[in-house]
Design an enzyme around this catalytic site. Structure first.
Site, PDB file in Angstrom:
ATOM      1  N   TYR A   8      60.464  88.625  36.526  1.00 52.40           N
ATOM      2  CA  TYR A   8      61.640  88.001  35.914  1.00 52.40           C
ATOM      3  C   TYR A   8      61.266  86.587  35.497  1.00 52.40           C
ATOM      4  O   TYR A   8      60.676  85.840  36.279  1.00 52.40           O
ATOM      5  CB  TYR A   8      62.800  87.935  36.927  1.00 52.40           C
ATOM      6  CG  TYR A   8      64.026  87.255  36.366  1.00 52.40           C
ATOM      7  CD1 TYR A   8      65.031  87.994  35.746  1.00 52.40           C
ATOM      8  CD2 TYR A   8      64.166  85.868  36.431  1.00 52.40           C
ATOM      9  CE1 TYR A   8      66.139  87.372  35.206  1.00 52.40           C
ATOM     10  CE2 TYR A   8      65.273  85.243  35.890  1.00 52.40           C
ATOM     11  CZ  TYR A   8      66.261  86.001  35.280  1.00 52.40           C
ATOM     12  OH  TYR A   8      67.353  85.383  34.737  1.00 52.40           O
ATOM     13  N   GLU A  54      66.151  84.616  28.514  1.00 55.91           N
ATOM     14  CA  GLU A  54      65.806  85.420  29.687  1.00 55.91           C
ATOM     15  C   GLU A  54      64.920  86.605  29.304  1.00 55.91           C
ATOM     16  O   GLU A  54      65.198  87.301  28.328  1.00 55.91           O
ATOM     17  CB  GLU A  54      67.090  85.952  30.340  1.00 55.91           C
ATOM     18  CG  GLU A  54      66.854  86.727  31.609  1.00 55.91           C
ATOM     19  CD  GLU A  54      68.139  87.350  32.143  1.00 55.91           C
ATOM     20  OE1 GLU A  54      68.646  86.889  33.172  1.00 55.91           O
ATOM     21  OE2 GLU A  54      68.633  88.298  31.504  1.00 55.91           O
TER      22      GLU A  54
END
Ligand code: ADP
Ligand code: MG
Length: 395
Positions: free
Chosen positions: A116, A205
């Site tokens: 992530y 993101e």
């Protein structure tokens, strides 16, 4: 403002962040050509909606998975057909889900590990911050809640800009420490920071960022959110806006200069000032009610805007009562009264209405309302107003 994954990936490419090749299409006639443009046997078929959690989502007709990795072109066409025009429900869409109007066909990457990586603005210390975790993939919310120590934060002082030590800190937090990995991360993080900064993003993101068995680092998903207040500087970004993904009532409101956000309760609020709007929603909740919206008509709203606000509120079928809470500071209570009276003439007011006016020209405003013959309930304080509207809709 949000954009779709395929649009975000075009920006990634512009800023040197590696993504799998792909093609986004809006109708079935274009499917074959799009699928033929993908090299490799495996193809990933991805529903394009402004919400995450697509991989684990389910369509309203029972079809499972808004992201499908398939083994053949035929299977890709079938998956695309099952998705297009269908409504996908994920943990981010709410129970109504979102209609898929665009399908994105991309190359499938072999995945060694999922990570992530994001950059956003840390409002507490006014600095961009990289968020990095080795626990990437589909359950980052769970990681944040249960094992927050597995999430690293690396701040960048915007005055000094991005330096190699920032990039090394992010790469090390992800365990990407070989010479080749550091080289790839250096380029990727420079691109990520430049994109965030140049386009006035609120969030960029990548979940998942992956390593392939061959050692390449690739962004498999992309989410970009822009600071709406800076959009005037980026016509090229405004051009990416997909109004089909936004609540029509919110679009109408923004055209009239009103700040409106639809919620799922049944008491509509018409308030001036964001702080008072928040307080009004809180106090409705306190007395056991549920707000249907956040609506701030602003400090200097005119009669027309107030009428428009009523029209938007009443177009929501969930609304069972309206609470008007105005503090006349810049605005005169007369303007609000005239707006309410004007609205009642143009739209049918068939739900209970509680009005609390205070401040500038309040007497004149109340008088206008009294003389209008409108059926409404006056309230003296915030608490009184909230209590009254909650009681009225229970009748
Ligand atoms: P969402 O976050 O909305 O569920 P993603 O784009 O992250 O959608 O896709 C979900 C999962 O599908 C990813 O975590 C990844 O495992 C897999 N996936 C997505 N794109 C690819 C791709 N190009 N190649 C291989 N697997 C992929
Ligand atoms: Mg994802």
């Amino acid at each position: 403002m949000n954009i779709h994954e395929y649009q975000a990936k075009e920006l990634f490419t512009e800023f040197g962040i590696p993504v799998p090749a792909g093609k986004a299409v809006q109708n079935v006639e274009q499917f074959q050509a799009a699928v033929d443009s993908i090299s490799g046997e495996k193809i990933v078929v991805k529903s394009q909606i402004h919400a995450g959690g697509r991989g684990k989502g389910t369509f309203t007709d029972g079809y499972k998975g808004g992201v499908k990795v398939v083994d053949s072109k035929e299977a890709a066409l079938d998956a695309g057909k099952a998705m297009l025009g269908n409504t996908l429900v994920t943990h981010q869409t709410g129970p109504k889900g979102r209609e898929v109007k665009t399908v994105y066909f991309t190359e499938a990457s072999a995945i060694a590990k999922e990570y992530y990586l994001a950059i956003l603005l840390d409002r507490e210390n006014s600095q961009p911050v990289f968020i990095a975790s080795t626990e990437g993939g589909m359950d980052i919310e769970k990681v944040a809640a249960e094992t927050p120590e597995k999430i690293a934060r690396i701040h960048v002082d915007p005055a000094g800009g991005l330096h190699p030590f920032h990039k090394r800190a992010v790469a090390f937090a992800l365990g990407l420490t070989t010479k080749e990995q550091l080289k790839q991360m250096d380029k990727l993080l420079t691109g990520l920071y430049d994109l965030f900064w140049a386009k006035d993003c609120a969030l960029v993101e990548i979940n998942p960022l992956i390593t392939t068995p061959e050692g390449d680092i690739v962004a498999l998903d992309a989410k970009v959110n822009f600071d709406s207040n800076a959009l005037y500087r980026h016509p090229e970004i405004v051009a990416l806006r997909d109004l089909g993904e936004e609540d029509p009532k919110e679009i109408e409101a923004s055209k009239s200069g009103l700040s409106y956000i639809a919620l799922d309760g049944n008491i509509a609020c018409l308030v001036n000032g964001a702080g008072l709007a928040m307080a009004t929603m809180d106090i409705i909740k306190h007395f056991g009610g549920n707000p249907a919206n956040f609506l701030d008509v602003g400090g200097g709203a005119n009669e027309q805007q107030v009428t428009e606000a009523f029209r938007i509120i009443l177009s929501d079928p969930n609304v069972e009562g309206i609470l008007v809470n105005i503090f006349g500071g810049i605005m005169s209570c007369k303007t609000i009264a005239l707006g309410i009276i004007g609205a009642a003439k143009n739209v049918e007011l068939n739900v209970p209405l509680v009005v609390r006016l205070e401040g500038n020209e309040v007497k004149e405003g109340k008088k206008l309302l009294d003389e209008s013959g409108l059926k409404l309930t006056s309230a003296d304080s915030l608490a009184d107003a909230a209590k009254k509207i909650v009681e009225l809709i229970q009748k």
